[in-house]
Scaffold this motif. Structure first.
Motif, PDB file in Angstrom:
ATOM      1  N   VAL A 123       0.754  -1.037   0.114  1.00  0.00           N
ATOM      2  CA  VAL A 123      -0.042  -0.048   0.042  1.00  0.00           C
ATOM      3  C   VAL A 123       0.949   1.132   0.006  1.00  0.00           C
ATOM      4  CG1 VAL A 123      -2.019  -0.990   1.006  1.00  0.00           C
ATOM      5  CG2 VAL A 123      -0.187  -0.300   2.490  1.00  0.00           C
ATOM      6  N   THR A 124       0.246   2.441  -0.694  1.00  0.00           N
ATOM      7  CA  THR A 124       1.286   3.617  -0.494  1.00  0.00           C
ATOM      8  C   THR A 124       0.482   4.763  -0.097  1.00  0.00           C
ATOM      9  OG1 THR A 124       0.481   4.030  -2.773  1.00  0.00           O
ATOM     10  CG2 THR A 124       2.531   2.661  -2.774  1.00  0.00           C
ATOM     11  N   ALA A 125       1.330   5.695   0.309  1.00  0.00           N
ATOM     12  CA  ALA A 125       0.755   7.008   0.946  1.00  0.00           C
ATOM     13  C   ALA A 125       1.817   8.120   0.354  1.00  0.00           C
ATOM     14  CB  ALA A 125       0.704   7.174   2.474  1.00  0.00           C
ATOM     15  N   VAL A 126       1.132   9.189  -0.301  1.00  0.00           N
ATOM     16  CA  VAL A 126       1.885  10.373  -0.755  1.00  0.00           C
ATOM     17  C   VAL A 126       1.397  11.340  -0.167  1.00  0.00           C
ATOM     18  CG1 VAL A 126       2.464  11.696  -2.882  1.00  0.00           C
ATOM     19  CG2 VAL A 126       2.138   9.043  -2.875  1.00  0.00           C
ATOM     20  N   VAL A 127       2.512  12.183   0.384  1.00  0.00           N
ATOM     21  CA  VAL A 127       2.018  13.614   1.111  1.00  0.00           C
ATOM     22  C   VAL A 127       2.723  14.583   0.666  1.00  0.00           C
ATOM     23  CG1 VAL A 127       2.252  14.626   3.404  1.00  0.00           C
ATOM     24  CG2 VAL A 127       1.501  12.293   3.160  1.00  0.00           C
ATOM     25  N   ASP A 128       2.351  15.770   0.074  1.00  0.00           N
ATOM     26  CA  ASP A 128       2.554  17.186  -0.159  1.00  0.00           C
ATOM     27  C   ASP A 128       2.941  17.760   1.036  1.00  0.00           C
ATOM     28  OD1 ASP A 128       3.221  16.519  -3.069  1.00  0.00           O
ATOM     29  OD2 ASP A 128       1.093  16.612  -3.235  1.00  0.00           O
ATOM     30  N   SER A 129       3.887  18.505   1.174  1.00  0.00           N
ATOM     31  CA  SER A 129       3.908  19.340   2.524  1.00  0.00           C
ATOM     32  C   SER A 129       4.941  20.343   2.235  1.00  0.00           C
ATOM     33  CB  SER A 129       4.561  18.584   3.788  1.00  0.00           C
ATOM     34  OG  SER A 129       4.522  19.234   4.753  1.00  0.00           O
ATOM     35  N   THR A 130       5.674  21.034   3.278  1.00  0.00           N
ATOM     36  CA  THR A 130       6.905  22.037   3.116  1.00  0.00           C
ATOM     37  C   THR A 130       7.907  21.543   4.069  1.00  0.00           C
ATOM     38  OG1 THR A 130       6.008  23.658   4.936  1.00  0.00           O
ATOM     39  CG2 THR A 130       5.200  23.901   2.675  1.00  0.00           C
ATOM     40  N   LEU A 133       5.529   7.015   0.960  1.00  0.00           N
ATOM     41  CA  LEU A 133       5.835   5.582   1.632  1.00  0.00           C
ATOM     42  C   LEU A 133       5.354   4.390   1.167  1.00  0.00           C
ATOM     43  CD1 LEU A 133       5.853   6.929   5.313  1.00  0.00           C
ATOM     44  CD2 LEU A 133       7.789   6.920   3.810  1.00  0.00           C
ATOM     45  N   VAL A 134       5.814   3.519   1.092  1.00  0.00           N
ATOM     46  CA  VAL A 134       5.465   2.097   0.673  1.00  0.00           C
ATOM     47  C   VAL A 134       5.427   1.139   1.809  1.00  0.00           C
ATOM     48  CG1 VAL A 134       5.574   0.256  -1.197  1.00  0.00           C
ATOM     49  CG2 VAL A 134       6.171   2.533  -1.634  1.00  0.00           C
ATOM     50  N   ALA A 135       4.268   0.655   2.236  1.00  0.00           N
ATOM     51  CA  ALA A 135       4.262  -0.239   3.265  1.00  0.00           C
ATOM     52  C   ALA A 135       3.653  -1.840   2.829  1.00  0.00           C
ATOM     53  CB  ALA A 135       3.329   0.366   4.473  1.00  0.00           C
ATOM     54  N   GLU A 136       3.860  -2.891   3.632  1.00  0.00           N
ATOM     55  CA  GLU A 136       3.300  -4.054   3.371  1.00  0.00           C
ATOM     56  C   GLU A 136       1.803  -4.339   3.803  1.00  0.00           C
ATOM     57  OE1 GLU A 136       4.541  -8.605   3.925  1.00  0.00           O
ATOM     58  OE2 GLU A 136       5.308  -7.292   5.201  1.00  0.00           O
ATOM     59  N   ARG A 137       1.081  -4.510   2.887  1.00  0.00           N
ATOM     60  CA  ARG A 137      -0.494  -4.579   3.503  1.00  0.00           C
ATOM     61  C   ARG A 137      -0.459  -5.688   4.421  1.00  0.00           C
ATOM     62  NH1 ARG A 137      -4.187  -3.048  -0.227  1.00  0.00           N
ATOM     63  NH2 ARG A 137      -2.738  -3.078  -1.763  1.00  0.00           N
ATOM     64  N   GLY A 138      -1.224  -5.327   5.454  1.00  0.00           N
ATOM     65  CA  GLY A 138      -1.384  -6.595   6.614  1.00  0.00           C
ATOM     66  C   GLY A 138      -0.398  -6.064   7.671  1.00  0.00           C
TER      67      GLY A 138
END
Length: 109
Positions: free
Chosen positions: A8-15, A31-36
């Motif tokens: 699963v992935t998560a993408v965040v835009d910040s400063t 970030l890329v994490a393992e599902r489960g």
């Protein structure tokens, strides 16, 4: 499924700095994490200043097979010239953990 992992992935835009501090620049953290299990499998950061500091934190977490849930509790330094109050690493970890939890709730009876 990639290399035996179901990610699963998560993408965040910040400063890179506190928003009110002069010179804040955009930074994107993935970030890329393992599902489960939520184990951190990889990370990418695109940005100008501060990217190296942050990717070093994440590379140690990958090396130690850290679950993203544990990243929620790390204490990163804060000073307006160097980081917003909630560091992009922490924001991305929260979003990645939420993706893991959302997936768990869909698959559990």
């Amino acid at each position: 499924m990639t290399a035996g992992f179901d990610p699963v992935t998560a993408v965040v835009d910040s400063t890179t700095r506190a928003g009110y501090y002069p010179g804040a620049k955009p930074i994107r953290t993935k970030l890329v994490a393992e599902r489960g299990t939520g184990r951190l499998l990889g990370a990418q950061i695109v940005g100008e200043e501060g990217a190296a500091k942050r990717i070093d934190v994440l590379s140690v977490a990958v090396w130690h097979e850290t679950p993203v849930e544990e990243l929620l509790n790390i204490d990163l330094s804060y000073a307006p010239p160097f980081s917003p109050l909630w560091d992009p690493v922490l924001i991305a970890a929260r979003k990645a953990w939420q993706a893991v939890e959302d997936d768990r709730s869909r698959t559990e009876p």
